[in-house]
Scaffold this active site. Structure first.
Site, PDB file in Angstrom:
ATOM      1  N   ASP A 168      17.601 -16.260   3.115  1.00  0.00           N
ATOM      2  CA  ASP A 168      17.316 -17.356   4.036  1.00  0.00           C
ATOM      3  C   ASP A 168      15.835 -17.454   4.375  1.00  0.00           C
ATOM      4  O   ASP A 168      15.286 -18.556   4.485  1.00  0.00           O
ATOM      5  CB  ASP A 168      18.126 -17.166   5.323  1.00  0.00           C
ATOM      6  CG  ASP A 168      17.921 -18.301   6.319  1.00  0.00           C
ATOM      7  OD1 ASP A 168      17.855 -19.465   5.885  1.00  0.00           O
ATOM      8  OD2 ASP A 168      17.810 -18.020   7.527  1.00  0.00           O
ATOM      9  N   GLU A 184      12.746 -13.935  15.372  1.00  0.00           N
ATOM     10  CA  GLU A 184      13.482 -14.988  16.073  1.00  0.00           C
ATOM     11  C   GLU A 184      14.288 -14.342  17.198  1.00  0.00           C
ATOM     12  O   GLU A 184      14.928 -13.307  16.985  1.00  0.00           O
ATOM     13  CB  GLU A 184      14.418 -15.730  15.113  1.00  0.00           C
ATOM     14  CG  GLU A 184      13.705 -16.463  13.992  1.00  0.00           C
ATOM     15  CD  GLU A 184      14.685 -17.219  13.107  1.00  0.00           C
ATOM     16  OE1 GLU A 184      14.950 -18.401  13.394  1.00  0.00           O
ATOM     17  OE2 GLU A 184      15.184 -16.632  12.137  1.00  0.00           O
ATOM     18  N   LYS A 218      16.431 -25.361   1.180  1.00  0.00           N
ATOM     19  CA  LYS A 218      16.587 -23.987   0.704  1.00  0.00           C
ATOM     20  C   LYS A 218      17.860 -23.390   1.283  1.00  0.00           C
ATOM     21  O   LYS A 218      18.416 -23.928   2.263  1.00  0.00           O
ATOM     22  CB  LYS A 218      15.331 -23.179   1.078  1.00  0.00           C
ATOM     23  CG  LYS A 218      15.001 -23.157   2.570  1.00  0.00           C
ATOM     24  CD  LYS A 218      15.703 -22.069   3.313  1.00  0.00           C
ATOM     25  CE  LYS A 218      15.367 -22.007   4.776  1.00  0.00           C
ATOM     26  NZ  LYS A 218      16.260 -21.164   5.583  1.00  0.00           N
ATOM     27  N   ARG A 223      31.656 -35.415   3.131  1.00  0.00           N
ATOM     28  CA  ARG A 223      33.078 -35.438   2.766  1.00  0.00           C
ATOM     29  C   ARG A 223      33.934 -36.134   3.822  1.00  0.00           C
ATOM     30  O   ARG A 223      34.942 -36.760   3.502  1.00  0.00           O
ATOM     31  CB  ARG A 223      33.588 -34.010   2.571  1.00  0.00           C
ATOM     32  CG  ARG A 223      32.946 -33.269   1.398  1.00  0.00           C
ATOM     33  CD  ARG A 223      33.433 -31.830   1.346  1.00  0.00           C
ATOM     34  NE  ARG A 223      34.874 -31.764   1.147  1.00  0.00           N
ATOM     35  CZ  ARG A 223      35.456 -31.739  -0.053  1.00  0.00           C
ATOM     36  NH1 ARG A 223      34.719 -31.809  -1.149  1.00  0.00           N
ATOM     37  NH2 ARG A 223      36.763 -31.661  -0.159  1.00  0.00           N
ATOM     38  N   LYS A 283       3.930 -27.323   8.601  1.00  0.00           N
ATOM     39  CA  LYS A 283       3.334 -27.036   9.903  1.00  0.00           C
ATOM     40  C   LYS A 283       1.810 -27.127   9.828  1.00  0.00           C
ATOM     41  O   LYS A 283       1.188 -26.595   8.907  1.00  0.00           O
ATOM     42  CB  LYS A 283       3.760 -25.651  10.383  1.00  0.00           C
ATOM     43  CG  LYS A 283       5.257 -25.543  10.680  1.00  0.00           C
ATOM     44  CD  LYS A 283       5.623 -24.152  11.127  1.00  0.00           C
ATOM     45  CE  LYS A 283       7.104 -24.074  11.472  1.00  0.00           C
ATOM     46  NZ  LYS A 283       7.461 -24.924  12.629  1.00  0.00           N
ATOM     47  N   HIS A 299      10.093 -26.167   5.350  1.00  0.00           N
ATOM     48  CA  HIS A 299       9.449 -26.828   6.479  1.00  0.00           C
ATOM     49  C   HIS A 299       8.287 -26.027   7.053  1.00  0.00           C
ATOM     50  O   HIS A 299       7.428 -26.577   7.730  1.00  0.00           O
ATOM     51  CB  HIS A 299      10.474 -27.172   7.570  1.00  0.00           C
ATOM     52  CG  HIS A 299      10.962 -26.007   8.361  1.00  0.00           C
ATOM     53  ND1 HIS A 299      12.041 -25.246   7.983  1.00  0.00           N
ATOM     54  CD2 HIS A 299      10.521 -25.463   9.523  1.00  0.00           C
ATOM     55  CE1 HIS A 299      12.249 -24.301   8.872  1.00  0.00           C
ATOM     56  NE2 HIS A 299      11.333 -24.394   9.820  1.00  0.00           N
ATOM     57  N   HIS A 308      10.506 -18.948   3.144  1.00  0.00           N
ATOM     58  CA  HIS A 308       9.449 -19.155   4.127  1.00  0.00           C
ATOM     59  C   HIS A 308       8.338 -18.103   4.061  1.00  0.00           C
ATOM     60  O   HIS A 308       7.158 -18.437   3.951  1.00  0.00           O
ATOM     61  CB  HIS A 308      10.037 -19.145   5.539  1.00  0.00           C
ATOM     62  CG  HIS A 308      11.029 -20.220   5.819  1.00  0.00           C
ATOM     63  ND1 HIS A 308      10.891 -21.513   5.344  1.00  0.00           N
ATOM     64  CD2 HIS A 308      12.175 -20.214   6.542  1.00  0.00           C
ATOM     65  CE1 HIS A 308      11.909 -22.231   5.766  1.00  0.00           C
ATOM     66  NE2 HIS A 308      12.700 -21.477   6.487  1.00  0.00           N
ATOM     67  N   LYS A 344      16.977 -11.954  13.308  1.00  0.00           N
ATOM     68  CA  LYS A 344      17.632 -12.633  14.428  1.00  0.00           C
ATOM     69  C   LYS A 344      17.758 -11.688  15.629  1.00  0.00           C
ATOM     70  O   LYS A 344      17.799 -10.476  15.484  1.00  0.00           O
ATOM     71  CB  LYS A 344      19.031 -13.097  14.014  1.00  0.00           C
ATOM     72  CG  LYS A 344      19.054 -14.080  12.845  1.00  0.00           C
ATOM     73  CD  LYS A 344      18.566 -15.440  13.249  1.00  0.00           C
ATOM     74  CE  LYS A 344      18.804 -16.467  12.153  1.00  0.00           C
ATOM     75  NZ  LYS A 344      18.293 -17.791  12.513  1.00  0.00           N
TER      76      LYS A 344
END
Length: 484
Positions: free
Chosen positions: A250, A231, A163, A64, A197, A193, A255, A341
Site C-alpha cells: 500500500d 499515520e 495504486k 456494480r 503535493k 497522489h 508512495h 497505522k
C-alpha cells in the site's frame, strides 16, 4: 443520463483564457466510494470554481451497484461536497451536479456504459476526449481494463489507475500486458497522489534552484536519508483492502519509494514527463533489492478486531526498511523508510542527515550532540527547517542547538496551491504525465520489493499510539527525526 428536460445549463467561465481544454466525458469507476466522495468530486468542484475545467463536460459514475436514480446519485455527491468543501458555492455546485449521472457496469458487461458514454459524446461534439478513472481493487483492475477494450471505451481515452499497480512482480506484469493490449503507454496515468503535493514538487526546486544545497546533496556530505510517513489513523473501514495488500504494497512500493526517487534523482535538466521519469527510473534501477533482514514488519494491537479482518491475520500495518541506491552519488548512504497505522503522530517528513564536521576547533564539545538535519515537512503548507549549531550568546565559545526555519507559504502569501488530487486531475485533462508513474518504474520497484514479499519478516506487535515495534526504533543511527 441527465433528463432531456433538465439539460445542463451553460457553465460559468470554466476554462482560463490561456488554456481551452476540449470537451470531456469522464467515467469514474468506484464513484460511490470513499475516494470519490473525499477527493475526486471535491477536486472537480475546486477545478470548476477556479475556472480550470473544460468548457463542457459530463461525468458518468459507474460500478456494480446503482445508487438509485441519477437524481439520488447527485444528492449523494452533493452531501459529499457539503462535508468536504468549505463555503460551497451553490452556482458552481449546481453546474457540476447537473453534468453527473450514473450507469452500472462490471468486468463482464459494459455495454450500457458504452452506450451512455457515446450518447454524452454526441451532445459534446467531434473533439470530445475521454477520461476513465479506475478506482477499483487490484483484483478487479485487469478485468475492468479488458472490458474497456472490448467496449472500445479506450479510444481517445486517458486511463487513470489507482495504486497498488498489481500485488507483486508477476501480477504487475500481467496488468501491464493487459493495459498494452488496449492502450498505449502515453494514455496511462498511474496516479500517486503524493507526487501531486506542492511540498513534494518543492524538493526539486529546493535542490536544483539553489546552489546552497545541490553541492552537498551526495554521499560525501549526507550520512543518511529518512522518509517517514507515520499515520495516526487506523483502518477507517479499509480492513478488507488491507487484508489483501498490507502496508508494504500500500505504501512502500508506491508512495515512499516515489519520494525516494524524487530525493535521489540526478538533474533531469527539464521538468518534462520524459526527463523527470527517466531520472527517477535510473534511481530505481540503481536500488539494491531489499534485504528482508533489514525490514521490520509490525501489526498494531487491536487490528484483528477491525471489521473485515481475519481473527488470525498476519498482515503488516507497519513497515520500516533500510534501502540503498548503488550509484556514484549515493553509494553506501542508507535510506530509511517508515510508515504505519495507529502510530503516535500523523506526519510526512523527509530528513537529510549530514555527516559531522571535520573541523577540530570544537573537539572539547560533547560528542552526543544531535546531527545536522535538513528537514522537509511535506504538509499542505510546506515548511523546511535546518537543525544546526551556533555560538551560545555569552563570553565563552560554547555551542548551542539552533533551528533555521523557512515557511514557503510566507514567501508567496497570494499563491493558491492546488490540493494533490486537484493538481493531478488537471494534469490528466491536460495530458501531462510528469507527476505520474511509468510502467518501467512500477516493474523495477516490484523487483526491489520482491525479496521481502518472498521471505517476509515476522510480524511484531506494537501498541496503538506508539512509534511501532521496538526493533524499528533504532534502525537509523541517531534514531528517527520523528520520535517521542
Amino acid at each position: 443520463m441527465p433528463d432531456s428536460s433538465t439539460a445542463p445549463q451553460s457553465a460559468p467561465s470554466t476554462s482560463s483564457a490561456e488554456e481551452q481544454l476540449p470537451p470531456h466525458v469522464m467515467v469514474l469507476f468506484g464513484a460511490t466510494g470513499d475516494l470519490a466522495a473525499r477527493k475526486l468530486f471535491p477536486g472537480f468542484y475546486h477545478l470548476a470554481a477556479a475556472g480550470r475545467m473544460p468548457e463542457d463536460f459530463r461525468i458518468i459514475g459507474s460500478g456494480r451497484h446503482s445508487p438509485g436514480t441519477d437524481e439520488e446519485f447527485r444528492d449523494q455527491v452533493r452531501e459529499g461536497l457539503q462535508d468536504t468543501v468549505e463555503d460551497l458555492d451553490e452556482d458552481v455546485a449546481r453546474v457540476l451536479l447537473e453534468r453527473i449521472s450514473f450507469q452500472t457496469s462490471d468486468a463482464d458487461d459494459g455495454s450500457d456504459l458504452a452506450a451512455a458514454v457515446r450518447a454524452c459524446e454526441e451532445e459534446l461534439g467531434d473533439d470530445v476526449r475521454r477520461l476513465v478513472y479506475l478506482s477499483v481493487p487490484p483484483s478487479a483492475m485487469q478485468g475492468m481494463v479488458a472490458m474497456l477494450g472490448r467496449e472500445q471505451l479506450t479510444e481517445r481515452a486517458r486511463l487513470v489507475l489507482e495504486k497498488p499497480f498489481g500485488l507483486d512482480l508477476e501480477s504487475a506484469r500481467e496488468l501491464d500486458a493487459a493495459l498494452k493490449d488496449v492502450v498505449d503507454e502515453d494514455q496511462v496515468f498511474r496516479i500517486d497522489h503524493f507526487l501531486g503535493k506542492e511540498a513534494v514538487q518543492n524538493i526539486l526546486a529546493l535542490r536544483f534552484a539553489n546552489g546552497l544545497f545541490e553541492p552537498a546533496w551526495n554521499r560525501h556530505s549526507i550520512a543518511s536519508v529518512q522518509i517517514d510517513v507515520p499515520e495516526d489513523l487506523g483502518m477507517e473501514g479499509r480492513g478488507s483492502f488491507y487484508e489483501s495488500t498490507g502496508c508494504l504494497r500500500d505504501m512502500i512500493s508506491t508512495h515512499l519509494c516515489q519520494l525516494l526517487g524524487f530525493v535521489a534523482l540526478e538533474d533531469p535538466e527539464h521538468f518534462t514527463a520524459d526527463a523527470v521519469r527517466d531520472a527517477k527510473h535510473a534511481v530505481f534501477e540503481a536500488m539494491r533489492p531489499l534485504d528482508p533482514a533489514r525490514v521490520v514488519y509490525g501489526q498494531y494491537d487491536g487490528y484483528r478486531d477491525e471489521d473485515d479482518v481475519a481473527d488470525d491475520s498476519e498482515v503488516e500495518t507497519f513497515v520500516a526498511i533500510e534501502a540503498f541506491v548503488d550509484n556514484d552519488r549515493w553509494r553506501d548512504v542508507p535510506f530509511y523508510l517508515r510508515t504505519g497505522k495507529r502510530l503516535a503522530k500523523g506526519d510526512r517528513v523527509i530528513t537529510l542527515r549530514f555527516r559531522g564536521s571535520a573541523c577540530t576547533m570544537f573537539d572539547d564539545e560533547p560528542t552526543d550532540r544531535p546531527p545536522n538535519d535538513l528537514v522537509l515537512e511535506l504538509t499542505d503548507d510546506p515548511r523546511i527547517h535546518v537543525e544546526m549549531r551556533a555560538k551560545k550568546p555569552g563570553p565563552d565559545m560554547d555551542l548551542v542547538e539552533a533551528t533555521m526555519h523557512l515557511d514557503v507559504g510566507d514567501a508567496a502569501p497570494d499563491a493558491t496551491p492546488l490540493e494533490a488530487y486537484e493538481r493531478l486531475l488537471l494534469d490528466v485533462l491536460r495530458g501531462e504525465q510528469t507527476l505520474f508513474t511509468r510502467a518501467d518504474e512500477v516493474d523495477r520497484l516490484w523487483q526491489v520489493c520482491e525479496p521481502v514479499l518472498q521471505s517476509p519478516p515476522e510480524v511484531q506487535s506494537y501498541e496503538p499510539g506508539s512509534w511501532g515495534p521496538e526493533a524499528a526504533l533504532a534502525m537509523p543511527p541517531g534514531g528517527w527525526q520523528l520520535r517521542g
